[in-house]
Design an enzyme around this catalytic site. Structure first.
Site, PDB file in Angstrom:
ATOM      1  N   HIS A  36     -25.131 -22.836  60.121  1.00 39.19           N
ATOM      2  CA  HIS A  36     -25.002 -23.193  61.539  1.00 39.19           C
ATOM      3  C   HIS A  36     -26.032 -24.269  61.882  1.00 39.19           C
ATOM      4  CE1 HIS A  36     -24.388 -21.494  65.899  1.00 39.19           C
ATOM      5  NE2 HIS A  36     -24.069 -22.769  65.785  1.00 39.19           N
ATOM      6  N   HIS A  42     -29.800 -22.947  60.688  1.00 36.27           N
ATOM      7  CA  HIS A  42     -30.014 -21.588  60.194  1.00 36.27           C
ATOM      8  C   HIS A  42     -28.710 -21.092  59.583  1.00 36.27           C
ATOM      9  CE1 HIS A  42     -28.325 -21.059  64.254  1.00 36.27           C
ATOM     10  NE2 HIS A  42     -27.831 -19.924  63.803  1.00 36.27           N
ATOM     11  N   ASP A  44     -25.983 -17.706  59.485  1.00 39.88           N
ATOM     12  CA  ASP A  44     -25.574 -16.491  60.189  1.00 39.88           C
ATOM     13  C   ASP A  44     -24.866 -15.545  59.220  1.00 39.88           C
ATOM     14  OD1 ASP A  44     -24.740 -18.577  62.963  1.00 39.88           O
ATOM     15  OD2 ASP A  44     -26.441 -17.198  62.824  1.00 39.88           O
ATOM     16  N   LYS A 219     -30.180 -35.084  24.377  1.00 38.69           N
ATOM     17  CA  LYS A 219     -30.846 -35.609  25.574  1.00 38.69           C
ATOM     18  C   LYS A 219     -30.635 -37.119  25.572  1.00 38.69           C
ATOM     19  CE  LYS A 219     -35.160 -35.782  28.143  1.00 38.69           C
ATOM     20  NZ  LYS A 219     -34.915 -37.169  28.583  1.00 38.69           N
ATOM     21  N   ASP A 221     -30.620 -41.041  26.645  1.00 40.27           N
ATOM     22  CA  ASP A 221     -31.642 -41.950  27.161  1.00 40.27           C
ATOM     23  C   ASP A 221     -31.006 -42.905  28.167  1.00 40.27           C
ATOM     24  OD1 ASP A 221     -34.016 -43.174  27.542  1.00 40.27           O
ATOM     25  OD2 ASP A 221     -34.172 -44.086  25.560  1.00 40.27           O
ATOM     26  N   GLU A 353     -33.352 -39.684  21.631  1.00 44.51           N
ATOM     27  CA  GLU A 353     -34.526 -39.318  22.428  1.00 44.51           C
ATOM     28  C   GLU A 353     -34.922 -37.861  22.241  1.00 44.51           C
ATOM     29  OE1 GLU A 353     -36.182 -39.781  27.011  1.00 44.51           O
ATOM     30  OE2 GLU A 353     -34.051 -39.572  26.653  1.00 44.51           O
TER      31      GLU A 353
END
Length: 807
Positions: A36, A42, A44, A219, A221, A353
């Site tokens: 809300h 906030h 509810d 991973k 690069d 990497e």
């Protein structure tokens, strides 16, 4: 009778909310959580009990962390039709603002007794199990003993398989992807907001789990990117929110072909013929395309109108692989289950990497650095701040002078003179020409072995590989890898999460700000009990506006005005503290004649200090009018328009307008702000050129002129009895040691109002002083980021103004 209060608060001719009618329970008990965005954001929570939805407002939203006790303020009952309600409640109506469904589902009481839910509710101790998309598992909803206007409860997650020990922000868990119904196609959904990605922890010990619950990916690069796709819009953006949609049109063309609305997480790379990512190629791809531009996607957060971050990684990747198959330039990130050590050695041989280990059953936690994801690098690398460069006879420059932040200051970590191509050096020198500066950005003198330095503003980031750290804290054998435009230089330190596994932890009782662990406590404490506004909200506000308020606080002694128990309890002033301040907080010693002792006043020089003050309950921030270098000469004078309880605000505006006209006649620039309370403040810059007495006398003269113009409306009589319902023109704020609420500071008043700078054209009969609160001011700053800066400028000439006044 249960919905009488709900109906009384609403005019159903003006709001699209459902009318309050009782309903009978049919089947399983249902719940809904709505985000809300009203006067303050906030969540509810609504539970089906006895034919209505019992409702609680949760300022910070629910949490799946058992360590969090989330405040839940009970509100009026809502009708069952509210289970499906979302949309905009029009302005002028109760609860006006945007409401979206954050989660929904069913729940059961943790008891087999008859009418268990109703009995536990009446006893103020609800123990229930949620079956939702985000809220899952066992929770307790417990009423507190706090006696306020509305009953206050605590929502607490129980420890079970759905719990997490990580920081949990409901506003990141898909409230970052707010759903908007388009007007042309009511069922089409648009993803409007960006998501903060989940981050991996760093490991250097190469201890790989033998469990089959871990999977391993390369991973890559490149640049970490997230994609928001819907039928009407497709965007690509970095982890820091930088929009790359226009940078990679080929990727966007492919992503537009996604068959369903989705949020993807992945890495944009430029691959060579061997499938190796070349980061330097990617950096200059828009200027000189090289390699195969590819978006390697490894996670899926949202699909076809639903958040799926609560699903396991394995389940998310299965959906992802099907979603993106056969799209050009888009590639699914393959993974290996088990065998992490062998996989790591293989990637090392190929010159990649590194790898990332991920728990197969892990959920996705936006914005959280989690140990459910761990990265293993094949080579040490670090992101550093470019602080300058050295001269060379044969090349555009000899080496880069590198630094990292330590305790909010730059520290020299070495020079990098290898790894560049000639073209790269030329491009860098071209960029350097725009950010040169005369002085070194380092606080200490550094030894460059006779090489001539050229200093730069520390705003560019370079990633370098290196062998190790020396005993003196220098990089051994650094090699330039590439520029990192996706990193923020101010956040880089040797121990920052990007650079080390040994980063300072952001624990439950501290907040990591620029390498400083700032203590925070009792974040759920309601400082504004009636509105349910907590200390968390206050700290969150000051974090958001710190760069705008700090220039008005730096080098000024602070008188702490503390409200540790909220605005309904008496606050107190504190000039110093017997126990002292943390060593990272700067202070200044000033002798007090009234108490005949030296007082150590706090100086708010940085964001960490500002948050430290907020945690103490300093709702408002009260700096001196003068800085420590010129304590006898103020930077400005202030006219405080202080109305009596018999004046309305339009009269205050009328007096402010009269002052503005007078200042214009005297060719003086004045600057107006709301007090955050009932009045207005007008600031006139002096540039520390006059004494307090000279400034106060001039201010008194201006007030005298206006008082003579508006004798029935204004007074300069200080005693309350003598004011007789008139607005007091307070010039006595201009004294040594006198303080006033700073611009952008919050006031301990209902609504959490903020002292806000104004344009003079806004100072009119339509001005609403209560419209500026901690929940509205952030958007205003985006529109007017530079207001009030002139107050700290060179200042006026009192002599010239007096000449005009005499004439």
């Amino acid at each position: 009778m249960a919905l009488e209060e709900y109906n009384k608060k609403r005019d159903f001719k003006k709001t699209n909310e459902p009318r309050g009618d009782l309903a009978q329970q049919t089947g399983e008990l249902r719940f809904v959580v709505q985000r809300h965005d009203a006067s303050h954001l906030h969540f509810d929570l609504r539970l089906e009990i006895e034919g209505v939805l019992k409702s609680w407002a949760i300022p910070k939203g629910p949490s799946l962390n058992p360590g969090d006790k989330r405040l839940a303020v009970q509100t009026e009952d809502h009708p069952m039709k509210y289970l499906d309600f979302q949309g905009t409640i029009p302005k002028g109506n109760y609860g006006a603002g945007e409401m979206t469904i954050w989660d929904s589902g069913t729940f059961t009481p943790m008891s087999d007794k008859k009418d268990a839910t109703l009995k536990m509710y009446k006893e103020g101790d609800l123990k229930i199990t949620f079956f939702g998309s985000k809220l899952r598992g066992d929770f307790a909803l417990v009423r507190t003993n706090f006696e306020g206007k509305q009953p206050q409860w605590l929502l607490i997650k129980k420890k079970d398989k759905f719990a997490t020990d990580l920081d949990y922000d409901a506003n990141l868990h898909l409230s970052e992807t707010i759903i908007e119904e388009t007007t042309k196609a009511p069922k089409a959904l648009t993803l409007k907001r960006q998501v903060s990605p989940m981050l991996a922890s760093t490991s250097k010990d190469l201890k790989f789990s033998t469990s089959k619950n871990w999977l391993y990916e390369i991973k890559w690069d490149g640049y970490r990117m997230l994609c928001n796709h819907s039928s009407s819009n497709t965007t690509l953006y970095s982890r820091n929110g930088v929009d790359y949609t226009d940078t990679y049109p080929a990727l966007i063309d492919s992503l537009r072909q996604l068959p369903k609305s989705a949020i993807l997480d992945g890495e944009v790379v430029s691959l060579d013929r061997d499938g190796i990512a070349r980061f330097q190629w990617l950096q200059h791809y828009d200027e000189k395309p090289q390699g195969d531009l590819t978006y390697i996607v490894f996670d899926l957060l949202y699909l076809d109108g639903h958040s799926i971050i609560h699903l396991t990684l394995t389940e998310r990747k299965e959906l992802l692989e099907t979603l993106i198959e056969d799209l050009p330039h888009i590639r699914y990130s393959e993974h290996l289950i088990g065998g992490g050590k062998a996989f790591f050695e293989e990637t090392k041989k190929k010159g990649l990497e590194g790898i990332i280990a991920k728990k197969a059953d892990s959920s996705y936690y936006p914005g959280v650095r989690s140990e459910d994801w761990i990265k293993f690098k094949t080579q040490e690398s670090i992101e550093t701040v470019i602080c300058g460069y050295t001269k060379s006879e044969n090349r555009p420059f000899g080496s880069l002078i590198l630094g990292l932040h330590e305790k909010n200051e730059l520290r020299y970590v070495g020079n990098c003179g290898t790894g560049f191509s000639g073209t790269q050096q030329k491009n860098l020198v071209s960029q350097f020409s725009k950010i040169t500066q005369k002085n070194s950005p380092f606080p200490e003198k550094i030894n460059l072995n006779g090489r001539q330095p050229f200093w730069l503003q520390p705003v560019m980031v370079a990633e370098v590989t290196f062998a190790e750290w020396t005993e003196k804290g220098r990089l051994r054998q650094p090699v330039f890898k590439g520029m990192r435009n996706d990193k923020v230089p101010q956040k880089l330190s040797r121990d920052s999460p990007e650079n080390s596994k040994n980063s300072a932890e952001n624990t439950d009782n501290s907040l990591l700000i620029d390498g400083i662990n700032v203590p925070v406590s009792n974040l759920e404490k309601p400082l504004w009990p009636k509105e349910g506004i907590t200390k968390y909200d206050l700290i969150d506000y000051y974090l958001a506006v710190s760069e705008y308020i700090l220039p008005f606080l730096n080098d000024r002694p602070q008188n702490l005005h503390r409200h540790p128990n909220g605005i309904d309890k008496d606050g107190f002033y504190q000039k110093d503290t017997p126990e002292g301040y943390p060593d990272w907080i700067e202070t200044t010693t000033i002798h007090s004649e009234s108490s005949d002792k030296d007082i150590d006043y706090m100086l708010c020089q940085k964001e960490a200090t500002l948050i430290y003050m907020a945690n103490l309950g300093c709702i408002e921030i009260n700096p001196w009018n003068a800085r420590i270098a010129t304590l006898d000469r103020p930077d400005y004078i202030v006219i405080d328009l202080d109305p009596s309880d018999k004046n309305d605000f339009k009269q205050v505006v009328e007096v402010a307008q009269a002052f503005h006209e007078l200042l214009q006649e005297l060719k003086i620039e004045g600057y107006c702000k709301t007090s955050g309370s009932s009045g207005l403040h007008i600031y006139i810059p002096l540039g520390a050129k006059y004494t307090f007495e000279e400034g106060r006398d001039f201010c008194k003269l201006l007030c005298t002129v206006i008082q003579e113009q508006l004798p029935k409306l204004t007074t300069m009589e200080r005693p309350l009895k003598s004011r007789k319902g008139r607005i007091y023109l307070d010039y006595l704020q201009n004294r040594p040691g006198q303080t006033l609420a700073s611009v952008y500071c919050v006031r301990p008043r209902p609504g959490a109002t903020v002292s806000t700078p104004l344009l003079w054209k806004e100072v009119n009969s339509k001005l609403d002083k209560d419209a500026f609160t901690i929940f509205t001011i952030k958007d205003r700053i985006k529109e007017h980021p530079d207001l009030f800066k002139e107050v700290l400028g060179k200042g006026i000439s009192i002599e010239k103004a007096l000449e005009i006044l005499d004439a």
